[in-house]
Scaffold this motif. Sequence first.
Motif, PDB file in Angstrom:
ATOM      1  N   MET A   1      30.397  -0.123  23.375  1.00  0.00           N
ATOM      2  CA  MET A   1      29.149   1.174  23.461  1.00  0.00           C
ATOM      3  C   MET A   1      28.969   1.444  24.496  1.00  0.00           C
ATOM      4  SD  MET A   1      29.072   1.263  19.208  1.00  0.00           S
ATOM      5  CE  MET A   1      27.540   2.872  19.908  1.00  0.00           C
TER       6      MET A   1
ATOM      7  N   ARG B   1      19.718   0.356  24.844  1.00  0.00           N
ATOM      8  CA  ARG B   1      19.441  -0.613  25.477  1.00  0.00           C
ATOM      9  C   ARG B   1      18.962  -2.377  26.444  1.00  0.00           C
ATOM     10  NH1 ARG B   1      13.607  -2.383  25.264  1.00  0.00           N
ATOM     11  NH2 ARG B   1      14.212  -2.314  22.743  1.00  0.00           N
ATOM     12  N   LYS B   2      18.671  -2.727  24.412  1.00  0.00           N
ATOM     13  CA  LYS B   2      19.479  -4.075  25.154  1.00  0.00           C
ATOM     14  C   LYS B   2      19.685  -4.400  23.088  1.00  0.00           C
ATOM     15  CE  LYS B   2      15.607  -6.723  26.517  1.00  0.00           C
ATOM     16  NZ  LYS B   2      14.915  -7.533  26.515  1.00  0.00           N
ATOM     17  N   GLY B   3      20.069  -3.760  22.009  1.00  0.00           N
ATOM     18  CA  GLY B   3      20.734  -4.010  20.571  1.00  0.00           C
ATOM     19  C   GLY B   3      19.962  -4.918  20.177  1.00  0.00           C
TER      20      GLY B   3
ATOM     21  N   LYS C   1      16.238   5.548  15.365  1.00  0.00           N
ATOM     22  CA  LYS C   1      16.494   3.889  16.581  1.00  0.00           C
ATOM     23  C   LYS C   1      16.205   3.310  15.352  1.00  0.00           C
ATOM     24  CE  LYS C   1      15.426   5.284  19.842  1.00  0.00           C
ATOM     25  NZ  LYS C   1      17.038   6.230  20.809  1.00  0.00           N
ATOM     26  N   SER C   2      17.115   3.505  14.281  1.00  0.00           N
ATOM     27  CA  SER C   2      17.329   2.067  13.085  1.00  0.00           C
ATOM     28  C   SER C   2      19.041   1.639  13.577  1.00  0.00           C
ATOM     29  CB  SER C   2      17.168   2.697  12.286  1.00  0.00           C
ATOM     30  OG  SER C   2      15.686   2.638  11.981  1.00  0.00           O
ATOM     31  N   GLY C   3      19.831   2.580  14.603  1.00  0.00           N
ATOM     32  CA  GLY C   3      21.232   2.047  14.719  1.00  0.00           C
ATOM     33  C   GLY C   3      22.344   3.477  14.150  1.00  0.00           C
ATOM     34  N   THR C   4      21.626   4.466  14.258  1.00  0.00           N
ATOM     35  CA  THR C   4      22.279   5.607  13.995  1.00  0.00           C
ATOM     36  C   THR C   4      23.526   6.056  14.997  1.00  0.00           C
ATOM     37  OG1 THR C   4      19.923   7.080  13.884  1.00  0.00           O
ATOM     38  CG2 THR C   4      21.901   8.523  13.486  1.00  0.00           C
ATOM     39  N   VAL C   5      23.607   5.741  16.110  1.00  0.00           N
ATOM     40  CA  VAL C   5      24.554   6.391  17.231  1.00  0.00           C
ATOM     41  C   VAL C   5      25.214   4.859  16.525  1.00  0.00           C
ATOM     42  CG1 VAL C   5      25.608   6.134  19.686  1.00  0.00           C
ATOM     43  CG2 VAL C   5      23.457   7.519  19.136  1.00  0.00           C
ATOM     44  N   TRP C   6      25.413   3.944  16.326  1.00  0.00           N
ATOM     45  CA  TRP C   6      26.319   2.722  15.992  1.00  0.00           C
ATOM     46  C   TRP C   6      27.624   2.893  15.234  1.00  0.00           C
ATOM     47  CZ3 TRP C   6      23.847  -3.050  14.919  1.00  0.00           C
ATOM     48  CH2 TRP C   6      25.134  -3.577  15.243  1.00  0.00           C
TER      49      TRP C   6
ATOM     50  N   ARG D   1      16.181  -0.363  10.299  1.00  0.00           N
ATOM     51  CA  ARG D   1      15.590  -1.386  11.076  1.00  0.00           C
ATOM     52  C   ARG D   1      14.342  -1.755  10.634  1.00  0.00           C
ATOM     53  NH1 ARG D   1      17.086  -0.717  17.572  1.00  0.00           N
ATOM     54  NH2 ARG D   1      17.135  -2.492  17.942  1.00  0.00           N
TER      55      ARG D   1
ATOM     56  N   PHE E   1      28.286  -3.667  20.640  1.00  0.00           N
ATOM     57  CA  PHE E   1      27.047  -2.895  22.165  1.00  0.00           C
ATOM     58  C   PHE E   1      28.004  -2.571  23.177  1.00  0.00           C
ATOM     59  CE2 PHE E   1      23.341  -2.923  24.809  1.00  0.00           C
ATOM     60  CZ  PHE E   1      22.408  -2.564  24.223  1.00  0.00           C
TER      61      PHE E   1
ATOM     62  N   TYR F   1      20.555  -2.389  10.086  1.00  0.00           N
ATOM     63  CA  TYR F   1      20.390  -2.604  11.327  1.00  0.00           C
ATOM     64  C   TYR F   1      20.836  -3.908  11.822  1.00  0.00           C
ATOM     65  CZ  TYR F   1      20.064  -2.929  16.742  1.00  0.00           C
ATOM     66  OH  TYR F   1      20.743  -3.061  17.772  1.00  0.00           O
TER      67      TYR F   1
ATOM     68  N   SER G   1      11.778   0.027  20.520  1.00  0.00           N
ATOM     69  CA  SER G   1      12.611   1.166  20.890  1.00  0.00           C
ATOM     70  C   SER G   1      12.568   2.905  21.039  1.00  0.00           C
ATOM     71  CB  SER G   1      13.896   1.089  19.582  1.00  0.00           C
ATOM     72  OG  SER G   1      15.530   1.463  20.580  1.00  0.00           O
TER      73      SER G   1
ATOM     74  N   ALA H   1      32.917  -0.752  18.079  1.00  0.00           N
ATOM     75  CA  ALA H   1      31.800  -0.413  18.119  1.00  0.00           C
ATOM     76  C   ALA H   1      30.594  -1.891  18.297  1.00  0.00           C
ATOM     77  CB  ALA H   1      31.518  -0.820  16.032  1.00  0.00           C
TER      78      ALA H   1
HETATM   79  P1  A3P Z   1      17.138  -0.631  21.400  1.00  0.00           P
HETATM   80  O1  A3P Z   1      16.491   0.035  22.008  1.00  0.00           O
HETATM   81  O2  A3P Z   1      15.998  -1.760  20.474  1.00  0.00           O
HETATM   82  O3  A3P Z   1      18.365  -1.393  22.550  1.00  0.00           O
HETATM   83  P2  A3P Z   1      19.273   5.403  17.220  1.00  0.00           P
HETATM   84  O4  A3P Z   1      20.729   5.560  17.539  1.00  0.00           O
HETATM   85  O5  A3P Z   1      19.143   5.099  15.758  1.00  0.00           O
HETATM   86  O6  A3P Z   1      18.732   5.933  18.215  1.00  0.00           O
HETATM   87  O7  A3P Z   1      19.075   3.730  17.730  1.00  0.00           O
HETATM   88  C1  A3P Z   1      19.148   2.741  19.311  1.00  0.00           C
HETATM   89  C2  A3P Z   1      19.086   1.698  19.331  1.00  0.00           C
HETATM   90  O8  A3P Z   1      20.139   1.321  18.542  1.00  0.00           O
HETATM   91  C3  A3P Z   1      19.193   1.086  20.591  1.00  0.00           C
HETATM   92  O9  A3P Z   1      17.702  -0.045  20.298  1.00  0.00           O
HETATM   93  C4  A3P Z   1      20.363   1.292  21.231  1.00  0.00           C
HETATM   94  O10 A3P Z   1      20.500   0.210  21.877  1.00  0.00           O
HETATM   95  C5  A3P Z   1      20.552   0.497  19.718  1.00  0.00           C
HETATM   96  N1  A3P Z   1      22.116  -0.005  19.626  1.00  0.00           N
HETATM   97  C6  A3P Z   1      23.100   1.002  19.769  1.00  0.00           C
HETATM   98  N2  A3P Z   1      24.091   1.079  19.720  1.00  0.00           N
HETATM   99  C7  A3P Z   1      24.238  -0.009  19.653  1.00  0.00           C
HETATM  100  C8  A3P Z   1      25.186  -1.532  19.031  1.00  0.00           C
HETATM  101  N3  A3P Z   1      26.776  -0.938  19.116  1.00  0.00           N
HETATM  102  N4  A3P Z   1      24.793  -2.637  18.770  1.00  0.00           N
HETATM  103  C9  A3P Z   1      23.820  -2.904  18.384  1.00  0.00           C
HETATM  104  N5  A3P Z   1      22.871  -1.639  18.731  1.00  0.00           N
HETATM  105  C10 A3P Z   1      23.175  -0.807  19.420  1.00  0.00           C
END
Ligand code: A3P
Length: 286
Positions: free
Chosen positions: A222, A245-247, A43-48, A120, A219, A183, A128, A217
Motif C-alpha cells: 500500500m 508510518r509504521k503500521g 487513525k484506526s486503519g481507515t485507509v487500510w 484500534r 502495508f 486493527y 498515530s 492490502a
Molecule cells: P501508524 O501511524 O501507527 O503507522 P487511518 O487510515 O485511520 O488514518 O490510520 C492510519 C494508521 O493505519 C497508520 O498507523 C498507518 O500506518 C496504518 N496503516 C495504513 N495502512 C496499513 C496497512 N496496510 N497495514 C497496517 N497498518 C496500516
Amino acid sequence: SNKYLFKHKGSYFLQDTVTPEYIDSLEDFEIRDSDVFLVTFPKSGTVWTQNILSLIYHEGHRNGTEDTNVIDRVPWLEYNVRKRDYVNRPSPRLFATHLPYYLVPKELRQGKAKIIYVARNPKDALVSRYHFSKLYFKNEKVEDFETFMEMFLAGKVVGNLWLDHIEGWSAQRDNLNILFLLYEEMKKDLRISVLKICNFLGKKLTEEELNDVVEKASFDKMRLDHRANYINTSSGILNSNQFFRKGTVGEWKNMMTVAQSERFDSIFMERMEKLPFKFFWDINEF
Ligand code: A3P
C-alpha cells in the motif's frame, strides 16, 4: 487556541474539510440498502480498510478505471470538499466516515445499509494521530506529546472522545447491520479479516482474488501503491512514508512513559472494560 479545529453539535471538525451546513445536510442524506459505510475513529486503519473495500469491489472489474484513487472509490461522507456527486453514484456506494453515531444520516441510524466499524487500541490511535498532526499543520495543533495526550483524553481532537465514539456505535449493534473489526486482528491475520468482510458483504471471491486482495492490502504494497497512498497526491504535504508510518501494534510503548500510560488507564480503563471487545495492546499478546 487551535485555528483549524471547530466545534459543531458537540463534535470537532477541521476547518478546510467541512462546513457546519454540510454536516447538518447529512441528516437527510438518502441511504440505500446496498450502501456500505466504513466507520472509524481517526487513525484506526481507515485507509487500510478503504483499500480492502476498493480491492474487493473493484479489482478484476476495472474497465479502464485502474487509476482511480482509493479515496474516490470509498469517499468520505462528511469531507466532500471535491463535491463528488454521491446521489448519482452507482450502487453499491462505498463510504468512509469518522462521524459519531448521532451525527450520521437518519436512515443510517435507522438501520439501512451495511456498516463496518474498525477499532484500534486507543493508545496506538493516539500516538498515530500525534505524529500525523505534528506533520500536518492543518490538524489539531501539537505542542508536545503530553499536551496532545491531554487533548485526546479530553476528546478535543477530530473524532472527539474515543470512548464516546466506540460506545456510541457499539451501543447500536443490535439495531444495525454492523460488523466490528479490530486493527489488531487485521494485523494478526489479514486473510481472516478479509474473509469476514466478504462474508458480511455477501461477496464471494475466488481463492486467487482473495490472495490478491490480501497481498495488495499489505502495508508494504500500500505504501507504494499510488492509488492507496493518495495523501501524497492530494495535499502535497505528507508523503506516503509519513502516512504509512509504521503500521504496527504496540507502538504506544515507544512513546508513552509509564506515568502517561497510567494516567491514560486511569481515565479510559473503566469504560473500556465495559466494551464488548478485547483489545490487544502489544504484539506479544497474539
Ligand atoms: P501508524 O501511524 O501507527 O503507522 P487511518 O487510515 O485511520 O488514518 O490510520 C492510519 C494508521 O493505519 C497508520 O498507523 C498507518 O500506518 C496504518 N496503516 C495504513 N495502512 C496499513 C496497512 N496496510 N497495514 C497496517 N497498518 C496500516
